[in-house]
Design a protein around this motif. Structure first.
Motif, PDB file in Angstrom:
ATOM      1  N   GLU A 393     -57.200 -59.006  53.228  1.00 58.09           N
ATOM      2  CA  GLU A 393     -57.534 -59.474  54.544  1.00 58.09           C
ATOM      3  C   GLU A 393     -58.177 -60.878  54.132  1.00 58.09           C
ATOM      4  OE1 GLU A 393     -61.038 -58.937  58.107  1.00 58.09           O
ATOM      5  OE2 GLU A 393     -60.250 -57.064  56.525  1.00 58.09           O
ATOM      6  N   ASP A 394     -58.933 -60.974  52.907  1.00 60.77           N
ATOM      7  CA  ASP A 394     -59.427 -62.346  52.283  1.00 60.77           C
ATOM      8  C   ASP A 394     -58.998 -62.468  50.850  1.00 60.77           C
ATOM      9  OD1 ASP A 394     -60.635 -64.585  51.915  1.00 60.77           O
ATOM     10  OD2 ASP A 394     -62.514 -64.029  52.645  1.00 60.77           O
ATOM     11  N   PRO A 395     -58.362 -63.304  50.369  1.00 59.33           N
ATOM     12  CA  PRO A 395     -57.901 -63.382  49.116  1.00 59.33           C
ATOM     13  C   PRO A 395     -59.168 -64.002  48.298  1.00 59.33           C
ATOM     14  CG  PRO A 395     -56.351 -64.611  50.450  1.00 59.33           C
ATOM     15  CD  PRO A 395     -57.432 -64.132  51.382  1.00 59.33           C
ATOM     16  N   LEU A 396     -60.197 -64.372  48.680  1.00 58.58           N
ATOM     17  CA  LEU A 396     -61.351 -65.007  48.075  1.00 58.58           C
ATOM     18  C   LEU A 396     -61.925 -63.841  47.234  1.00 58.58           C
ATOM     19  CD1 LEU A 396     -63.061 -67.501  47.355  1.00 58.58           C
ATOM     20  CD2 LEU A 396     -64.521 -67.116  49.511  1.00 58.58           C
ATOM     21  N   ALA A 397     -62.131 -62.795  48.035  1.00 54.87           N
ATOM     22  CA  ALA A 397     -62.806 -61.398  47.253  1.00 54.87           C
ATOM     23  C   ALA A 397     -61.865 -61.199  45.917  1.00 54.87           C
ATOM     24  CB  ALA A 397     -62.796 -60.358  48.168  1.00 54.87           C
ATOM     25  N   ALA A 398     -60.729 -61.342  46.067  1.00 53.96           N
ATOM     26  CA  ALA A 398     -59.866 -60.926  45.090  1.00 53.96           C
ATOM     27  C   ALA A 398     -59.927 -62.120  43.760  1.00 53.96           C
ATOM     28  CB  ALA A 398     -58.198 -60.761  45.529  1.00 53.96           C
ATOM     29  N   LEU A 399     -59.951 -63.232  44.196  1.00 51.80           N
ATOM     30  CA  LEU A 399     -60.077 -64.190  43.279  1.00 51.80           C
ATOM     31  C   LEU A 399     -61.260 -64.108  42.376  1.00 51.80           C
ATOM     32  CD1 LEU A 399     -58.927 -67.547  45.194  1.00 51.80           C
ATOM     33  CD2 LEU A 399     -57.828 -66.159  43.332  1.00 51.80           C
ATOM     34  N   ARG A 400     -62.435 -63.677  43.131  1.00 53.43           N
ATOM     35  CA  ARG A 400     -63.760 -63.572  42.631  1.00 53.43           C
ATOM     36  C   ARG A 400     -63.796 -62.409  41.706  1.00 53.43           C
ATOM     37  NH1 ARG A 400     -67.235 -65.220  48.027  1.00 53.43           N
ATOM     38  NH2 ARG A 400     -67.570 -67.206  47.485  1.00 53.43           N
ATOM     39  N   ALA A 401     -63.089 -61.327  42.006  1.00 46.85           N
ATOM     40  CA  ALA A 401     -62.759 -60.100  41.111  1.00 46.85           C
ATOM     41  C   ALA A 401     -62.241 -60.422  40.116  1.00 46.85           C
ATOM     42  CB  ALA A 401     -61.948 -58.949  41.989  1.00 46.85           C
ATOM     43  N   ALA A 402     -61.248 -61.508  39.812  1.00 49.39           N
ATOM     44  CA  ALA A 402     -60.626 -61.919  38.910  1.00 49.39           C
ATOM     45  C   ALA A 402     -61.305 -62.903  37.849  1.00 49.39           C
ATOM     46  CB  ALA A 402     -59.141 -62.706  39.172  1.00 49.39           C
ATOM     47  N   GLY A 403     -62.728 -62.880  38.232  1.00 50.29           N
ATOM     48  CA  GLY A 403     -63.596 -63.941  37.638  1.00 50.29           C
ATOM     49  C   GLY A 403     -63.491 -65.240  37.872  1.00 50.29           C
ATOM     50  N   ILE A 404     -62.877 -65.639  39.133  1.00 45.88           N
ATOM     51  CA  ILE A 404     -62.822 -66.932  39.520  1.00 45.88           C
ATOM     52  C   ILE A 404     -63.760 -67.023  40.559  1.00 45.88           C
ATOM     53  CG2 ILE A 404     -61.193 -68.669  40.566  1.00 45.88           C
ATOM     54  CD1 ILE A 404     -58.851 -67.218  39.145  1.00 45.88           C
ATOM     55  N   GLU A 405     -64.652 -68.248  40.614  1.00 44.90           N
ATOM     56  CA  GLU A 405     -65.539 -68.705  41.283  1.00 44.90           C
ATOM     57  C   GLU A 405     -65.187 -70.147  42.081  1.00 44.90           C
ATOM     58  OE1 GLU A 405     -67.968 -68.353  44.463  1.00 44.90           O
ATOM     59  OE2 GLU A 405     -67.908 -66.461  42.995  1.00 44.90           O
ATOM     60  N   PRO A 406     -64.315 -69.991  42.932  1.00 51.82           N
ATOM     61  CA  PRO A 406     -63.959 -71.611  43.680  1.00 51.82           C
ATOM     62  C   PRO A 406     -65.057 -72.267  44.413  1.00 51.82           C
ATOM     63  CG  PRO A 406     -62.499 -69.543  44.616  1.00 51.82           C
ATOM     64  CD  PRO A 406     -63.986 -68.847  43.900  1.00 51.82           C
ATOM     65  N   VAL A 407     -64.893 -73.531  43.978  1.00 54.84           N
ATOM     66  CA  VAL A 407     -65.740 -74.527  44.719  1.00 54.84           C
ATOM     67  C   VAL A 407     -65.356 -74.835  46.073  1.00 54.84           C
ATOM     68  CG1 VAL A 407     -66.648 -76.958  44.472  1.00 54.84           C
ATOM     69  CG2 VAL A 407     -66.085 -75.691  42.291  1.00 54.84           C
ATOM     70  N   PRO A 408     -66.178 -74.363  46.927  1.00 51.87           N
ATOM     71  CA  PRO A 408     -65.916 -74.638  48.577  1.00 51.87           C
ATOM     72  C   PRO A 408     -65.927 -75.969  48.964  1.00 51.87           C
ATOM     73  CG  PRO A 408     -67.900 -73.502  48.285  1.00 51.87           C
ATOM     74  CD  PRO A 408     -67.497 -73.726  46.846  1.00 51.87           C
ATOM     75  N   TRP A 409     -65.605 -76.119  50.247  1.00 51.66           N
ATOM     76  CA  TRP A 409     -65.862 -77.439  50.683  1.00 51.66           C
ATOM     77  C   TRP A 409     -67.310 -78.095  50.582  1.00 51.66           C
ATOM     78  CZ3 TRP A 409     -62.436 -81.164  51.208  1.00 51.66           C
ATOM     79  CH2 TRP A 409     -62.745 -82.363  52.268  1.00 51.66           C
ATOM     80  N   THR A 410     -68.185 -77.192  50.799  1.00 46.14           N
ATOM     81  CA  THR A 410     -69.463 -77.594  50.822  1.00 46.14           C
ATOM     82  C   THR A 410     -69.987 -77.901  49.419  1.00 46.14           C
ATOM     83  OG1 THR A 410     -70.307 -74.988  50.358  1.00 46.14           O
ATOM     84  CG2 THR A 410     -70.416 -75.997  52.642  1.00 46.14           C
ATOM     85  N   GLY A 411     -69.070 -77.496  48.240  1.00 47.92           N
ATOM     86  CA  GLY A 411     -69.464 -77.964  46.893  1.00 47.92           C
ATOM     87  C   GLY A 411     -68.955 -79.285  46.717  1.00 47.92           C
ATOM     88  N   TRP A 412     -67.691 -79.617  47.301  1.00 47.43           N
ATOM     89  CA  TRP A 412     -67.085 -80.988  47.242  1.00 47.43           C
ATOM     90  C   TRP A 412     -68.108 -81.873  48.086  1.00 47.43           C
ATOM     91  CZ3 TRP A 412     -65.204 -84.993  45.547  1.00 47.43           C
ATOM     92  CH2 TRP A 412     -64.800 -86.216  46.569  1.00 47.43           C
ATOM     93  N   LEU A 413     -68.709 -81.422  49.074  1.00 50.87           N
ATOM     94  CA  LEU A 413     -69.571 -82.481  49.776  1.00 50.87           C
ATOM     95  C   LEU A 413     -70.862 -82.673  49.088  1.00 50.87           C
ATOM     96  CD1 LEU A 413     -69.252 -80.953  53.390  1.00 50.87           C
ATOM     97  CD2 LEU A 413     -68.024 -82.939  52.453  1.00 50.87           C
TER      98      LEU A 413
END
Length: 446
Positions: A393-413
C-alpha cells in the motif's frame, strides 16, 4: 490506484512524473534519487552563471510538489549497497528509469591518464558542488589549458576557467571552488575541435558569451576557418551553424587586443597524444586534419603541440549499465520499444526508460518532454494489466524495512534553507553545500 517509481529526478524524470499524473488521476508517483537533492543536471550540470537555465528548477519543483508526486532522495538503486532492481519492481506497479548517461567518452590516446587530464564533467561537478566531487587541484599551477571539444559543455568550462571572482561571487558556486578559481593563474585556454566551424555543436548564444568576458580576448585563426568548405559561403548552413560562422568571422577579422586572458578557438586539429612534463600533462599533440569531402575529416600527417598543464575532454557522454537491467554496449542505452524495456527482445512488464538512458545523450533539456510523453503513454496503455499486480500500500515502509531511510521533500527544503544561511554568512546569495555530510546533516535537521 497505480503506483509508479521514477528513478532519477532530473528533467526526464520530472517530465515523466508530470505526464503520468496529468494524464491519469489514479496514478501516484514516487521520484527516487540517489542524491538528497533533486533536479539532476539542472542542479549539477548547468554552469553557475547561467541563471536563466538554472531557473528551470522552478518548473521541476512544481512537479515534485504535486499532491500525487513524492520525492524520495538518498535512495540508491542497483549496484553495491543499492536496492536491487528486481526488489524495486515488487514495490511498484511500474518503474521508469531516468538515470541519464553518467560516463564520459574517452579520447583513447596515449597519455590520457596523466595527472592534469580530466573529463569536463569532473570539472563541472566540482564547481557545481556535486557531493561525489572533490578539489582535485584542477587549476593549481595552470597557466595554459586545453579543452578538447566544441559543444556547449566545452564552452561552459572554457568560460569558467577565465571568469573573475567578481563575476562568480553572485552565483551559487561553493565557496571553496570560488576561492580556487579566483586565485587561478590561467591566462590562456585553447578550445579545440577536430572538424570545422560549420560542424561545431555549440549554440550561438553560448559562443557569443565568450566575447563578452571582461579583460579576455577571443582569438580565431582565419586560416583554419578558411579550411571549412562552408565558411566562404555559409548561406546553405542551418541557422545555428550560420550564425556561429558569422560570430567566428567577426573575431577572426577583428584587431588583436591586449588583455589579461586569451581564449583561442582552434579547428581541424585531432588530439593524438598527451605529452608528459615532470610526471604530469605538459602539452597536447594534435594532428592537422582536412575535410574529406563526405562531412568528415582525414589526417594530414602534420602535427602541432599545444602547451597545457590542464586538459579537459568534452567529447560526449555515454550511458552506464545498471545492474539488473539489460544494456546495449554499442549504443550505451537500455534496449526498449517506445519506452518499454526489452529483455531478450520482449517487452518486460512494468519496466520503462526515459531520457538519455533511453535515446542516448542527444538533444537539449526540452527534448526530454516528448521522450517522457512517449514512455508515459506506453505505461498508461499497459496500466490495466499492471494494476492487477499486488504491491505494498505504501512502498516507503518496505524501503525502511530494507534499511533505507529516504530524504523527503522537507529534507530537501531544509538543505535549501541551509544553503541560503551559508550564503548570508559569507555575504553572498545562496551558496551550495558541497559534501555528503553537510547535505545529510541539513536534511536530517528537518
Amino acid at each position: 490506484m497505480l503506483r509508479v517509481a521514477v528513478v532519477g529526478s532530473g528533467p526526464s524524470g520530472c517530465y515523466t512524473a508530470q505526464t503520468l499524473v496529468r494524464q491519469d488521476p489514479e496514478v501516484r508517483v514516487d521520484v527516487l534519487d540517489r542524491l538528497p537533492c533533486p533536479y539532476g543536471l539542472v542542479r549539477y550540470g548547468v554552469a553557475p552563471d547561467h541563471e536563466k537555465i538554472k531557473s528551470l528548477q522552478g518548473s521541476l519543483r512544481t512537479v515534485l510538489e504535486h499532491d500525487r508526486v513524492r520525492f524520495l532522495g538518498g535512495v540508491l538503486v542497483g549496484g553495491p549497497g543499492g536496492l536491487p532492481v528486481a526488489r524495486l519492481r515488487t514495490l511498484y506497479h511500474a518503474v521508469v528509469y531516468c538515470v541519464g548517461a553518467a560516463a564520459d567518452r574517452h579520447l583513447g590516446i596515449p597519455g590520457e591518464e596523466l595527472p592534469g587530464s580530466w573529463s569536463a564533467t569532473e570539472f563541472v561537478s566540482w564547481y557545481s558542488a556535486h557531493p561525489d566531487a572533490g578539489d582535485a587541484g584542477f587549476v593549481r599551477g595552470v597557466r595554459s589549458a586545453v579543452v578538447i571539444g566544441v559543444g556547449n559543455v566545452a564552452v561552459d568550462v572554457t568560460r569558467m576557467l577565465v571568469r573573475g571572482a567578481g563575476e562568480l561571487r553572485p552565483t551559487d558556486m561553493p565557496q571553496a571552488a570560488l576561492d580556487v578559481l579566483a586565485a587561478s593563474g590561467v591566462a590562456e585556454v585553447h578550445m579545440v575541435g577536430r572538424r570545422g566551424p560549420s560542424q561545431a555543436r555549440f549554440t550561438t548564444k553560448e559562443l557569443r558569451e565568450l566575447g563578452a568576458l571582461p579583460d579576455t580576448e577571443v582569438s580565431v585563426d582565419p586560416g583554419e576557418l578558411a579550411l571549412d568548405p562552408e565558411y566562404a559561403d555559409p548561406s546553405a548552413l542551418p541557422a545555428v551553424q550560420r550564425r556561429n560562422v558569422e560570430a567566428l568571422r567577426g573575431w577572426a577579422d577583428g584587431p588583436p587586443r591586449r588583455t589579461a586572458r586569451t581564449i583561442r578557438l582552434r579547428f581541424f586539429l585531432r588530439p593524438v597524444e598527451l605529452l608528459a612534463d615532470g610526471g604530469r600533462v605538459g602539452a597536447v599533440r594534435f594532428e592537422r586534419t582536412a575535410p574529406d569531402g563526405q562531412g568528415g575529416v582525414t589526417g594530414t600527417g602534420r602535427y602541432e603541440d599545444l602547451p597545457a598543464q590542464l586538459v579537459l575532454r568534452s567529447v560526449g557522454y555515454r550511458g552506464v549499465p545498471l545492474e539488473g537491467l539489460p544494456f546495449d554496449e554499442a549504443s550505451g542505452t537500455v534496449p526498449h520499444q517506445e519506452g518499454r524495456v526489452l529483455r531478450d527482445g520482449v517487452a518486460s512488464p512494468g519496466e520503462y526508460v526515459s531520457g538519455w538512458i533511453k535515446r542516448g545523450p542527444t538533444g537539449v533539456i526540452g527534448t526530454n518532454r516528448p521522450c517522457a510523453k512517449e514512455t508515459a503513454t506506453s505505461l498508461l496503455a499497459d496500466a490495466p494489466a499492471l494494476a492487477r499486480e499486488e504491491v505494498p500500500e505504501d512502498p516507503l515502509a518496505a524501503l525502511r524495512a530494507a534499511g533505507i531511510e529516504p530524504v523527503p521533500w522537507t529534507g530537501w527544503l531544509a538543505i535549501e534553507r541551509a544553503e541560503a544561511a551559508l550564503g548570508a554568512q559569507l555575504g553572498r546569495g545562496v551558496v551550495k553545500l558541497d559534501d555528503w555530510d553537510a547535505l545529510m546533516g541539513a536534511a536530517r535537521s528537518a
